[in-house]
Motif scaffolding. Sequence first.
Motif, PDB file in Angstrom:
ATOM      1  N   CYS A  78     134.725  80.431  38.771  1.00  0.00           N
ATOM      2  CA  CYS A  78     133.290  80.453  39.021  1.00  0.00           C
ATOM      3  C   CYS A  78     132.610  80.683  37.678  1.00  0.00           C
ATOM      4  N   ARG A  79     132.042  79.618  37.143  1.00  0.00           N
ATOM      5  CA  ARG A  79     131.367  79.673  35.844  1.00  0.00           C
ATOM      6  C   ARG A  79     129.904  80.012  36.082  1.00  0.00           C
ATOM      7  N   ILE A  80     129.466  81.150  35.526  1.00  0.00           N
ATOM      8  CA  ILE A  80     128.069  81.558  35.615  1.00  0.00           C
ATOM      9  C   ILE A  80     127.398  80.957  34.379  1.00  0.00           C
ATOM     10  N   THR A  81     126.693  79.859  34.593  1.00  0.00           N
ATOM     11  CA  THR A  81     126.253  79.035  33.470  1.00  0.00           C
ATOM     12  C   THR A  81     125.243  79.719  32.551  1.00  0.00           C
ATOM     13  N   ASP A  82     124.334  80.498  33.106  1.00  0.00           N
ATOM     14  CA  ASP A  82     123.322  81.114  32.254  1.00  0.00           C
ATOM     15  C   ASP A  82     123.842  82.349  31.523  1.00  0.00           C
ATOM     16  N   LEU A  83     124.978  82.883  31.944  1.00  0.00           N
ATOM     17  CA  LEU A  83     125.584  84.034  31.273  1.00  0.00           C
ATOM     18  C   LEU A  83     126.779  83.636  30.413  1.00  0.00           C
ATOM     19  N   GLU A  84     127.201  82.377  30.568  1.00  0.00           N
ATOM     20  CA  GLU A  84     128.367  81.862  29.837  1.00  0.00           C
ATOM     21  C   GLU A  84     129.609  82.740  30.043  1.00  0.00           C
ATOM     22  N   VAL A  85     129.844  83.083  31.312  1.00  0.00           N
ATOM     23  CA  VAL A  85     131.032  83.847  31.694  1.00  0.00           C
ATOM     24  C   VAL A  85     131.692  83.133  32.868  1.00  0.00           C
ATOM     25  N   THR A  86     133.009  83.211  32.917  1.00  0.00           N
ATOM     26  CA  THR A  86     133.757  82.592  34.009  1.00  0.00           C
ATOM     27  C   THR A  86     134.623  83.645  34.674  1.00  0.00           C
ATOM     28  N   PHE A  87     134.589  83.652  35.992  1.00  0.00           N
ATOM     29  CA  PHE A  87     135.436  84.529  36.786  1.00  0.00           C
ATOM     30  C   PHE A  87     136.523  83.680  37.436  1.00  0.00           C
ATOM     31  N   PHE A  88     137.695  84.262  37.597  1.00  0.00           N
ATOM     32  CA  PHE A  88     138.837  83.555  38.171  1.00  0.00           C
ATOM     33  C   PHE A  88     139.340  84.316  39.390  1.00  0.00           C
ATOM     34  N   GLY A  89     139.766  83.573  40.410  1.00  0.00           N
ATOM     35  CA  GLY A  89     140.282  84.191  41.624  1.00  0.00           C
ATOM     36  C   GLY A  89     141.253  83.260  42.322  1.00  0.00           C
ATOM     37  N   ARG A  90     141.682  83.703  43.501  1.00  0.00           N
ATOM     38  CA  ARG A  90     142.644  82.925  44.292  1.00  0.00           C
ATOM     39  C   ARG A  90     142.310  83.131  45.758  1.00  0.00           C
ATOM     40  N   ILE A  91     142.254  82.014  46.487  1.00  0.00           N
ATOM     41  CA  ILE A  91     142.010  82.048  47.923  1.00  0.00           C
ATOM     42  C   ILE A  91     143.327  81.720  48.622  1.00  0.00           C
ATOM     43  N   HIS A  92     143.595  82.421  49.710  1.00  0.00           N
ATOM     44  CA  HIS A  92     144.818  82.200  50.490  1.00  0.00           C
ATOM     45  C   HIS A  92     144.554  82.681  51.909  1.00  0.00           C
ATOM     46  N   ARG A  93     145.485  82.448  52.785  1.00  0.00           N
ATOM     47  CA  ARG A  93     145.259  82.763  54.209  1.00  0.00           C
ATOM     48  C   ARG A  93     145.031  84.244  54.483  1.00  0.00           C
ATOM     49  N   ASP A  94     145.516  85.100  53.599  1.00  0.00           N
ATOM     50  CA  ASP A  94     145.315  86.534  53.807  1.00  0.00           C
ATOM     51  C   ASP A  94     144.015  87.033  53.215  1.00  0.00           C
ATOM     52  N   GLY A  95     143.305  86.190  52.478  1.00  0.00           N
ATOM     53  CA  GLY A  95     142.031  86.623  51.932  1.00  0.00           C
ATOM     54  C   GLY A  95     141.667  85.935  50.633  1.00  0.00           C
ATOM     55  N   LEU A  96     140.728  86.536  49.979  1.00  0.00           N
ATOM     56  CA  LEU A  96     140.224  86.070  48.702  1.00  0.00           C
ATOM     57  C   LEU A  96     140.465  87.201  47.723  1.00  0.00           C
ATOM     58  N   ASP A  97     141.333  86.963  46.748  1.00  0.00           N
ATOM     59  CA  ASP A  97     141.639  88.010  45.769  1.00  0.00           C
ATOM     60  C   ASP A  97     140.400  88.336  44.952  1.00  0.00           C
ATOM     61  N   ALA A  98     140.373  89.527  44.422  1.00  0.00           N
ATOM     62  CA  ALA A  98     139.262  89.941  43.564  1.00  0.00           C
ATOM     63  C   ALA A  98     139.174  89.014  42.358  1.00  0.00           C
ATOM     64  N   PHE A  99     137.959  88.673  41.989  1.00  0.00           N
ATOM     65  CA  PHE A  99     137.740  87.836  40.810  1.00  0.00           C
ATOM     66  C   PHE A  99     137.866  88.691  39.554  1.00  0.00           C
ATOM     67  N   THR A 100     138.414  88.091  38.507  1.00  0.00           N
ATOM     68  CA  THR A 100     138.536  88.761  37.211  1.00  0.00           C
ATOM     69  C   THR A 100     138.026  87.810  36.133  1.00  0.00           C
ATOM     70  N   GLU A 101     137.827  88.334  34.961  1.00  0.00           N
ATOM     71  CA  GLU A 101     137.417  87.498  33.834  1.00  0.00           C
ATOM     72  C   GLU A 101     138.632  87.040  33.024  1.00  0.00           C
ATOM     73  N   THR A 102     139.813  87.313  33.540  1.00  0.00           N
ATOM     74  CA  THR A 102     141.046  86.934  32.856  1.00  0.00           C
ATOM     75  C   THR A 102     141.582  85.637  33.437  1.00  0.00           C
ATOM     76  N   GLN A 103     141.708  84.630  32.589  1.00  0.00           N
ATOM     77  CA  GLN A 103     142.232  83.341  33.031  1.00  0.00           C
ATOM     78  C   GLN A 103     143.721  83.483  33.351  1.00  0.00           C
ATOM     79  N   PRO A 104     144.200  82.804  34.406  1.00  0.00           N
ATOM     80  CA  PRO A 104     145.631  82.857  34.728  1.00  0.00           C
ATOM     81  C   PRO A 104     146.479  82.446  33.524  1.00  0.00           C
TER      82      PRO A 104
END
Length: 115
Positions: A37-63
């Motif tokens: 999820c790239r926040i264009t006006d802040l120039e920051v990107t968050f990374f996460g993972r979606i799966h059947r058990d949920g949506l993992d917490a987003f982090t600013e650390t790229q996999p």
Amino acid sequence: MASVDECRAALDKLAEQFGELDHETRTKHVVERTLSCRITDLEVTFFGRIHRDGLDAFTETQPLDGRPADIRIRIRSDDLLLMVNGELDMAKAVFGGRVKIDASFGDMFRLRKLL
């Protein structure tokens, strides 16, 4: 313009909302995917993972594998907050150009069912 911390809190809220989906809906519409999820006006990107058990917490650390996310979202900070708070319809935002999503057709269809 919202802050990075406000965006992080909005993404945490999104993960909570996703966790409230019933098991049947998640089983029917969710496949494991990586997200960015790239926040264009802040120039920051968050990374996460979606799966059947949920949506993992987003982090600013790229996999570590360095591959681009399966689903890539670009959005302005204020629009992210509006969307997560139910004040901005995702479909209208996408069609109006306020949100840009790069994903396969199947992933787009599944996202529509979940958001």
